[in-house]
Design a protein around this motif. Structure first.
Motif, PDB file in Angstrom:
ATOM      1  N   LEU A 271      67.491  -9.522 -36.442  1.00  0.00           N
ATOM      2  CA  LEU A 271      67.536  -9.237 -37.876  1.00  0.00           C
ATOM      3  C   LEU A 271      66.608  -8.078 -38.221  1.00  0.00           C
ATOM      4  N   GLY A 272      65.430  -8.052 -37.588  1.00  0.00           N
ATOM      5  CA  GLY A 272      64.530  -6.931 -37.805  1.00  0.00           C
ATOM      6  C   GLY A 272      65.117  -5.626 -37.304  1.00  0.00           C
ATOM      7  N   GLY A 273      65.807  -5.676 -36.162  1.00  0.00           N
ATOM      8  CA  GLY A 273      66.445  -4.479 -35.632  1.00  0.00           C
ATOM      9  C   GLY A 273      67.519  -3.942 -36.544  1.00  0.00           C
ATOM     10  N   SER A 274      68.251  -4.849 -37.209  1.00  0.00           N
ATOM     11  CA  SER A 274      69.297  -4.390 -38.133  1.00  0.00           C
ATOM     12  C   SER A 274      68.708  -3.650 -39.326  1.00  0.00           C
ATOM     13  N   LEU A 275      67.444  -3.930 -39.673  1.00  0.00           N
ATOM     14  CA  LEU A 275      66.791  -3.186 -40.755  1.00  0.00           C
ATOM     15  C   LEU A 275      66.590  -1.720 -40.381  1.00  0.00           C
TER      16      LEU A 275
END
Length: 501
Positions: A271-275
């Motif tokens: 989820l952090g990577g998608s940011l």
């Protein structure tokens, strides 16, 4: 006398050959070709060709046995490994590793049918609807060929193959592989590791500007945003979101506390990577997918509150430290893409009204070629907002423009068949806990894909759609692991997985 005449007429009536007869004829022709080639090679004492034919048969048999491994390599290699050989073969027209492996898998599926393999199951309703939609797309594309240059035709062939044939036909391929629950669990674990690698690639791109994994064999857009091994930031964020949902599925069924903690960390990292993609549509897609999970999986509901608190807390601490929050907020609050889409939607609506039944014809540049006479705005948003954009940024509207009411109808029917298949498994009391859990989480990934389709066109998605529909096929045929003991079948428990009560 009349009865004899009727009997003679019925015997003389033309009868179409049965599918079983056609299958036998095709099988006989297939093996007859190899037998004849082998006999001619031996008869002429050409031992090189003899060995080559025997080797080809041996490799074919091996691939028939290990089709599952080949399919997993095709699925997991695309987002991380294939970029290197594809960059080296950038000058070869049409060829990429994933396309070559897909054609091989497609050929093996036909070979399974010709050899009467136990996996050569008949087509079900889902597959017939999918093939009907593919047929409509191909027919629409063929009607445009006389007016196109060869360069445009090659571009359109690559588009329809990569973004529509590969994803949808992967359902048929996945359904003709014997997937046990243990196989699927291994696939999900490998997919989680793939997602973690994608996060690492994104971190290298965003913070260190290292472009080792950037594709060179097609144009990469969205400069300044993280694209990973994909052509745009939207697909990078969406793929991570889909893999995060499938990681959450493993968290839901896992029993070991250490494993659950690891999976939860991987979920948060994705989820952090998608940011890092600095794109809104993947986040909206994941959010809607999580709502599907919240409604469908009661076991994980207590963790949603905990995950929300941890996510907000860690996000509030870490995001300002490691990211340019001004750039992130500016991107999230940017209004120009919204104005573009509103004008594009109005323009596409005019085009559908002008070509309602079969559309303007399938093609990469069909929308931009036809839109000039139909440019329109809405309210205070003028038509100029749509002038420089070549696609409407709404998948279903785009398909309606290209293929008309006929195309969008079959598209909706194909999507509906996928949803109904997964929902039926989820609701079936005869299905195992693992199968029901897999079905609802794959449904969440599918819903995430469809939500993304409200903001982007799938011609920008070379992988996410293929991953999603392949998992639809897997979820539709997964079977429990069994150990035979005295004729009785007992379910083999998966290590580290919650057993059904």
């Amino acid at each position: 006398m009349p009865q004899a005449a009727m009997r003679a007429a019925s015997l003389a009536r033309f009868r179409l050959p049965s599918p079983r007869l056609l299958s036998r004829l095709a099988e006989t022709t297939f093996w007859g070709f190899f037998a004849l080639a082998l006999a001619l090679a031996i008869g002429s004492a050409d031992w090189v060709i003899t060995v080559a034919i025997l080797g080809l048969i041996a490799v074919g048999c091996l691939l028939l046995i290990e089709t599952k491994i080949l399919a997993m390599i095709w699925l997991l290699g695309q987002p991380v490994l294939f970029v290197f050989p594809n960059n080296l073969a950038a000058g070869v027209p049409f060829f990429t590793v994933e396309r070559g492996l897909f054609l091989l898998l497609l050929g093996l599926m036909v070979l399974h049918a010709l050899t009467r393999s136990p996996l050569s199951r008949p087509l079900n309703r889902l597959e017939w609807v999918v093939l009907s939609f593919i047929g409509v797309l191909l027919a629409s594309f063929l009607t445009t060929l006389p007016s196109k240059e060869m360069k445009i035709v090659r571009s359109d062939v690559a588009l329809i193959f990569q973004c529509y044939l590969m994803p949808w036909l992967s359902i048929l391929i996945a359904r003709r592989i014997d997937w046990t629950e243990l196989d699927v669990l291994r696939l999900l674990r490998l997919m989680t590791l793939t997602g973690v690698l994608l996060v690492a690639i994104g971190v290298l791109q965003y913070f260190l500007r290292i472009q080792w994994f950037t594709p060179k064999y097609f144009e990469v857009i969205h400069e300044g945003r993280t694209t990973g091994t994909f052509g745009n930031a939207a697909e990078y964020g969406s793929v991570l979101g889909g893999m995060a949902i499938l990681t959450l599925a493993q968290f839901s069924i896992a029993q070991n506390s250490t494993l659950r903690l690891f999976l939860l960390g991987c979920f948060g990292a994705m989820l952090g990577g998608s940011l890092l993609a600095l794109t809104r549509s993947p986040l909206v897609g994941v959010a809607v997918g999580l709502i599907v999970i919240f409604l469908g999986d009661r076991r994980i509901r207590p963790f949603f509150g905990l995950m929300a608190i941890l996510g907000i807390s860690l996000g509030a601490i870490l995001v300002p430290l490691i990211m340019d929050t001004d750039a992130l907020m500016a991107r999230m609050e940017e209004m120009e893409p919204i104005y573009n889409r509103i004008a594009l939607f109005a323009t596409a609506g005019n085009m559908i009204i002008a070509y309602p039944i079969i559309g303007v014809g399938f093609g990469r540049y069909a929308f931009s070629d036809y839109k000039t006479d139909y440019l329109s705005g809405m309210g205070e948003i003028g038509a100029e907002w749509a002038a420089s954009i070549g696609i409407p940024h709404l998948e279903f509207l785009h398909i309606a423009v290209l293929t008309g009411i006929v195309g969008i109808l079959f598209y909706v029917l194909a999507i509906r068949a996928c949803i109904c298949t997964l929902w039926k498994i989820y609701r079936s009391p005869a299905a195992s806990m693992f199968a029901r859990t897999l079905a609802i989480y794959v449904l969440a990934v599918l819903v995430s894909l469809l939500v993304n389709g409200l903001f982007v066109d799938f011609m920008a998605y070379n992988y996410f759609a293929a991953m999603t529909y392949f998992m639809v096929g897997v979820a539709s045929v997964v079977r429990p692991n069994h150990l035979k003991s005295g004729g009785d079948k007992a379910e083999t428990p998966l290590r580290g997985v919650v057993r059904p009560s």
